[in-house]
Design a protein around this motif. Structure first.
Motif, short mmCIF file in Angstrom:
data_model
loop_
_atom_site.label_atom_id
_atom_site.label_comp_id
_atom_site.label_asym_id
_atom_site.label_seq_id
_atom_site.Cartn_x
_atom_site.Cartn_y
_atom_site.Cartn_z
N GLU A 102 -30.33 -32.41 -13.51
CA GLU A 102 -29.41 -33.59 -14.02
C GLU A 102 -30.32 -34.03 -15.30
O GLU A 102 -29.83 -34.47 -16.22
CB GLU A 102 -29.53 -34.63 -12.80
CG GLU A 102 -28.27 -35.57 -13.06
CD GLU A 102 -27.20 -34.76 -12.85
OE1 GLU A 102 -26.16 -34.79 -13.82
OE2 GLU A 102 -26.75 -34.00 -12.05
N TYR B 13 -15.98 -29.45 -5.57
CA TYR B 13 -15.89 -29.37 -7.21
C TYR B 13 -17.38 -29.80 -7.54
O TYR B 13 -17.55 -29.44 -8.62
CB TYR B 13 -14.74 -30.45 -7.46
CG TYR B 13 -15.05 -31.78 -7.37
CD1 TYR B 13 -15.47 -32.43 -8.61
CD2 TYR B 13 -15.08 -32.66 -6.11
CE1 TYR B 13 -15.73 -33.77 -8.72
CE2 TYR B 13 -15.12 -34.23 -6.30
CZ TYR B 13 -15.66 -34.61 -7.67
OH TYR B 13 -15.94 -36.00 -7.38
N GLU B 14 -17.80 -30.84 -6.76
CA GLU B 14 -19.18 -31.32 -7.23
C GLU B 14 -20.27 -29.93 -7.08
O GLU B 14 -21.12 -29.80 -8.08
CB GLU B 14 -19.80 -32.41 -6.28
CG GLU B 14 -19.43 -33.67 -6.88
CD GLU B 14 -20.41 -34.09 -7.98
OE1 GLU B 14 -21.44 -33.47 -7.83
OE2 GLU B 14 -20.13 -35.01 -8.46
N VAL B 17 -19.63 -28.20 -10.20
CA VAL B 17 -20.30 -28.97 -11.45
C VAL B 17 -21.92 -28.60 -11.42
O VAL B 17 -22.28 -28.22 -12.45
CB VAL B 17 -19.96 -30.34 -11.38
CG1 VAL B 17 -20.84 -31.05 -12.53
CG2 VAL B 17 -18.58 -30.64 -11.55
N GLN B 18 -22.34 -28.84 -10.52
CA GLN B 18 -23.90 -28.75 -10.31
C GLN B 18 -24.37 -27.30 -10.45
O GLN B 18 -25.35 -26.90 -11.24
CB GLN B 18 -24.27 -29.27 -8.80
CG GLN B 18 -24.41 -30.72 -8.66
CD GLN B 18 -24.70 -31.26 -7.25
OE1 GLN B 18 -25.28 -30.40 -6.36
NE2 GLN B 18 -24.36 -32.24 -7.10
N LYS B 21 -24.22 -26.54 -14.22
CA LYS B 21 -25.22 -27.21 -14.90
C LYS B 21 -26.61 -26.55 -14.63
O LYS B 21 -27.51 -26.36 -15.44
CB LYS B 21 -25.37 -28.72 -14.54
CG LYS B 21 -24.16 -29.71 -14.99
CD LYS B 21 -24.05 -30.82 -14.37
CE LYS B 21 -24.90 -31.87 -15.22
NZ LYS B 21 -24.61 -33.44 -14.92
N ALA B 55 -13.45 -29.43 -11.27
CA ALA B 55 -14.89 -29.41 -11.51
C ALA B 55 -14.79 -29.32 -13.03
O ALA B 55 -15.72 -29.79 -13.58
CB ALA B 55 -15.48 -28.21 -10.88
N TYR B 56 -14.15 -28.36 -13.69
CA TYR B 56 -14.19 -28.10 -15.13
C TYR B 56 -13.74 -29.35 -15.81
O TYR B 56 -14.48 -29.51 -17.20
CB TYR B 56 -13.03 -26.94 -15.50
CG TYR B 56 -13.62 -25.52 -15.14
CD1 TYR B 56 -14.57 -25.32 -14.11
CD2 TYR B 56 -13.31 -24.43 -16.07
CE1 TYR B 56 -14.89 -24.14 -14.06
CE2 TYR B 56 -13.54 -23.20 -15.60
CZ TYR B 56 -14.50 -22.88 -14.78
OH TYR B 56 -15.01 -21.58 -14.61
N GLU B 58 -14.52 -32.22 -14.85
CA GLU B 58 -15.70 -33.11 -14.92
C GLU B 58 -16.80 -32.60 -15.79
O GLU B 58 -17.51 -33.34 -16.41
CB GLU B 58 -16.20 -33.20 -13.48
CG GLU B 58 -17.60 -33.98 -13.42
CD GLU B 58 -17.41 -35.32 -13.54
OE1 GLU B 58 -16.11 -35.72 -13.51
OE2 GLU B 58 -18.45 -36.06 -13.52
N LEU B 59 -16.91 -31.50 -15.83
CA LEU B 59 -17.98 -30.70 -16.85
C LEU B 59 -17.60 -31.16 -18.20
O LEU B 59 -18.52 -31.20 -19.20
CB LEU B 59 -17.94 -29.06 -16.65
CG LEU B 59 -18.67 -28.58 -15.41
CD1 LEU B 59 -18.41 -27.18 -15.14
CD2 LEU B 59 -20.28 -28.85 -15.47
N GLU B 60 -16.31 -30.91 -18.55
CA GLU B 60 -15.69 -31.36 -20.02
C GLU B 60 -16.12 -32.82 -20.42
O GLU B 60 -16.76 -33.09 -21.17
CB GLU B 60 -14.48 -31.03 -20.23
CG GLU B 60 -13.93 -31.31 -21.42
CD GLU B 60 -12.77 -30.67 -22.01
OE1 GLU B 60 -12.24 -30.11 -20.83
OE2 GLU B 60 -12.62 -30.34 -23.13
N GLN B 62 -18.44 -34.34 -19.08
CA GLN B 62 -19.79 -34.86 -19.27
C GLN B 62 -20.50 -34.10 -20.50
O GLN B 62 -21.69 -34.08 -20.79
CB GLN B 62 -20.72 -34.27 -18.03
CG GLN B 62 -20.42 -35.08 -16.80
CD GLN B 62 -21.34 -34.70 -15.47
OE1 GLN B 62 -22.27 -33.98 -15.56
NE2 GLN B 62 -20.88 -35.09 -14.46
#
Lengths: 136, 136, 136, 136
Positions: A102, B13-14, B17-18, B21, B55-56, B58-60, B62
């Motif tokens: 993060e 979905y989290e 995302v993680q 990242k 998820a995607y 959310e990634l976008e 961020q």
DNA sequence: GTGGTCTAGACCACT
DNA sequence: GTGGTCTAGACCACC
């Protein structure tokens, strides 16, 4: 004594659990100290007493406090042989990883991040053995 | 490429995302690399495509990836002036404190804890400035 | 309270987001006011509850409302230092240009166009500082 | 002559449509001017020729350009009696409202917003009648 | 083919 | 009761 953030994403009962663990970790509450009754605390925090009760159950489950029938709950003696309950330790390391990732994406440098953690450890950390000076 | 834990409390979905990242932070995915399509990944992970889509998105949001209509999604260029969005940084520090407290109650020593974090930082951390030698 | 246009190109959840922002901008909803529950609104608008939930999540992400687990969602306090998030401001200016161009091709005169915008600003605009008289 | 943003949310064919309308509105393209062929433009912008074709269809549908079989497309004469096509005008006003609301939530003051729009109108606006000096 | 939206119906955690 | 997550299956716009 305890601050609740109504608008936080973390559930209120969890906030209570964490708050007590924090007080104990920094020495503000010590083994044997009495913690407020469910009713007392719920009145003080202006929240539902079921929420406080749930927090206390969780604290007891984790061995942080111990209730004595009819007398209230007290801060328990820290586990002799520190649990090292494998699952929770594994989880904790996963959280460390998540935070490192993060921070990377937030543009926080490694140095800065380590420093911040150092501060927290100094306040809440557990010194390994009294016989090792200048730990951390 | 990505492992999902169905039984974890953290939403699928989290986890996705993680995972992305993490791959980016450790350099396994780089700017401009294509990430698998929603349908492809959902088939591979045996989960619903909507979950991957969430998820995607959310990634976008961020700014970690950028999707192009009809063409797929790509790893985005890291924000030049990384927001240091105050609220999220504040939250991250709170998590560091929480972990210090947690470790205390698990009986994990300060030294051990700092070492663990050091390992994670080494793998996922962001080196401050290229012009400073021997950083990290 | 809210009108949905099923046949519009703009997604339903977006329409809901805009509708709430409009109500707040014109003062019909104020800080701390409760907004209808997801199920309540979905029943009223005859749409799926997930669609409403998506709208509410977006509103929360934008800091317009704040949801409290198990209690509902409330109009949030406007960001003290309103982000002025550069990207979104840039986008907004691009939209102003697009509209000017569009109006040109529709044969709408500059005067007329400015007047129309003036009307909207009067209803939904944000007065700069209370200490500056005759603003707007 | 035309800039395409691959990563924008607005579809490429729309960007092309808007770009031509902009060039015309600010006078860089005038009635009767030839616009590049589909192949020429698609080669120049490095995009699929179907995308350019779709944009040209849309421009023709809106009466902005007119194709002449086998000769290419030319900037059309602006509609005599400016359409004022009710539906599109209605839509344009809705967009003005949306922008006013958006600006409110971004913390942009009414004055600032009106000024910005003024600038755009000056560049792209349509002067009502030549007989009215200093319009806008 | 891609991502984006919507529905219907289900389960869960929190208050 | 609240919001949050997930599935299954559908339709659409864009390239």
């Amino acid at each position: 004594m305890i601050q609740i953030n109504e608008r936080s994403m973390v559930p209120i009962y969890e906030q209570i659990v964490q708050a007590f663990k924090e007080l104990i970790a920094k020495g503000a509450l010590r083994e044997g100290d009495k913690i407020p009754s469910v009713r007392e605390l719920s009145a003080q925090l202006l929240i539902n007493h079921n929420t406080v009760a749930k927090a206390y159950q969780e604290l007891e489950r984790q061995g942080v406090v111990a209730s004595q029938r009819g007398k209230g709950a007290y801060v328990a003696k820290p586990a002799e042989e520190p649990g090292m309950e494998r699952e929770r330790v594994r989880q904790l390391r996963a959280e460390l990883r998540r935070i490192a990732v993060e921070a990377h994406h937030l543009g926080i440098g490694s140095r800065q991040l380590a420093d911040w953690f150092g501060e927290e450890i100094q306040r809440y950390g557990r010194d390994e053995h009294a016989d090792r000076p200048q730990s951390t």
